[in-house]
Design a protein around this motif. Structure first.
Motif, mmCIF file in Angstrom:
data_model
loop_
_atom_site.group_PDB
_atom_site.id
_atom_site.type_symbol
_atom_site.label_atom_id
_atom_site.label_comp_id
_atom_site.label_asym_id
_atom_site.label_seq_id
_atom_site.Cartn_x
_atom_site.Cartn_y
_atom_site.Cartn_z
ATOM 1 N N ASN A 147 90.792 -0.687 11.320
ATOM 2 C CA ASN A 147 89.393 -0.212 11.331
ATOM 3 C C ASN A 147 89.085 0.145 12.974
ATOM 4 N N ILE A 148 88.329 1.388 12.881
ATOM 5 C CA ILE A 148 87.689 1.894 13.921
ATOM 6 C C ILE A 148 86.049 1.529 14.238
ATOM 7 N N LEU A 189 78.611 5.186 24.690
ATOM 8 C CA LEU A 189 79.167 4.915 23.097
ATOM 9 C C LEU A 189 80.676 4.538 23.462
ATOM 10 N N TYR A 190 81.121 3.657 22.767
ATOM 11 C CA TYR A 190 82.334 2.947 23.162
ATOM 12 C C TYR A 190 83.191 2.712 21.570
ATOM 13 N N TYR A 215 78.989 0.746 14.331
ATOM 14 C CA TYR A 215 79.361 1.610 13.182
ATOM 15 C C TYR A 215 80.640 1.670 12.809
ATOM 16 N N PHE A 216 80.986 1.484 11.693
ATOM 17 C CA PHE A 216 82.471 1.521 11.306
ATOM 18 C C PHE A 216 82.416 1.492 9.607
ATOM 19 N N ALA A 240 88.770 -1.459 24.476
ATOM 20 C CA ALA A 240 87.810 -0.449 23.842
ATOM 21 C C ALA A 240 87.683 0.911 24.802
ATOM 22 N N LYS A 241 87.383 1.924 24.284
ATOM 23 C CA LYS A 241 87.360 2.929 25.096
ATOM 24 C C LYS A 241 86.100 3.743 25.316
#
Length: 175
Positions: free
Chosen positions: A120-121, A112-113, A135-136, A105-106
């Motif tokens: 998937n992102i 917000l990460y 959200y994705f 996880a960035k």
């Protein structure tokens, strides 16, 4: 595929960010609103509650627009659809490595990460040390937004809510 997303969301809820001490979170409960928008802009919204125990037990309790419960216990998934008088028993297709998700996880900016799982992102908004939304885009290019409200952590959640007993006359489908 669909249940992989659910499991990811739940795991992320209890382990997502450096600002959340996931080692201390044993349970999680929240109201959710899940909005799915297809490529043509048609939207459907689901509402309900989610219950999570760090022992691998999850219950997504949908209440609107239809009643449906999704039980996840380890790799097993049960979808209870009372209006159809049926239950679908299946299992998750792929394992999810929680520790790897945490490491990957960035932080994009404050609150917000971003995390990647398979192809998937996922974008995760965390406010006041609590997951507010995920959200994705799913495998069908639908936009999925899951918003969490009334989050509660480390409350007593009885294991009995994670047990499914099919009522008499239910159709049982195994996939």
């Amino acid at each position: 595929m669909f249940y992989r997303m659910f499991l990811f969301c739940v795991l992320f809820l209890i382990s997502a960010s450096a600002s959340i001490d996931f080692e201390k979170i044993k349970t999680f409960k929240a109201d959710f609103v899940q909005t799915i928008t297809n490529e043509s802009g048609k939207e459907i919204t689901y509402k309900g509650k989610i219950f999570v125990k760090n022992s691998g037990k999850v219950l997504w309790e949908y209440s609107d627009p239809i009643k449906k419960d999704v039980y996840i216990i380890g790799q097993s998934v049960i979808i209870d659809e009372p209006e159809l008088e049926q239950a679908i028993f299946t299992s998750l297709e792929k394992n999810i490595d929680i520790l790897q998700l945490i490491k990957d996880a960035k932080k994009l900016r404050e609150n917000l990460y971003e995390a990647r799982l398979y192809d998937n992102i996922y974008y995760i908004e965390i406010i006041d040390n609590s997951v507010k939304q995920i959200y994705f885009k799913d495998e069908l290019s639908n936009k999925v937004l899951i918003e969490f409200k009334n989050n509660q952590e480390n409350i007593d959640i009885d294991d009995s809510i994670f047990l499914f007993n099919a009522p008499e006359g239910y159709d049982i489908i195994e996939k």
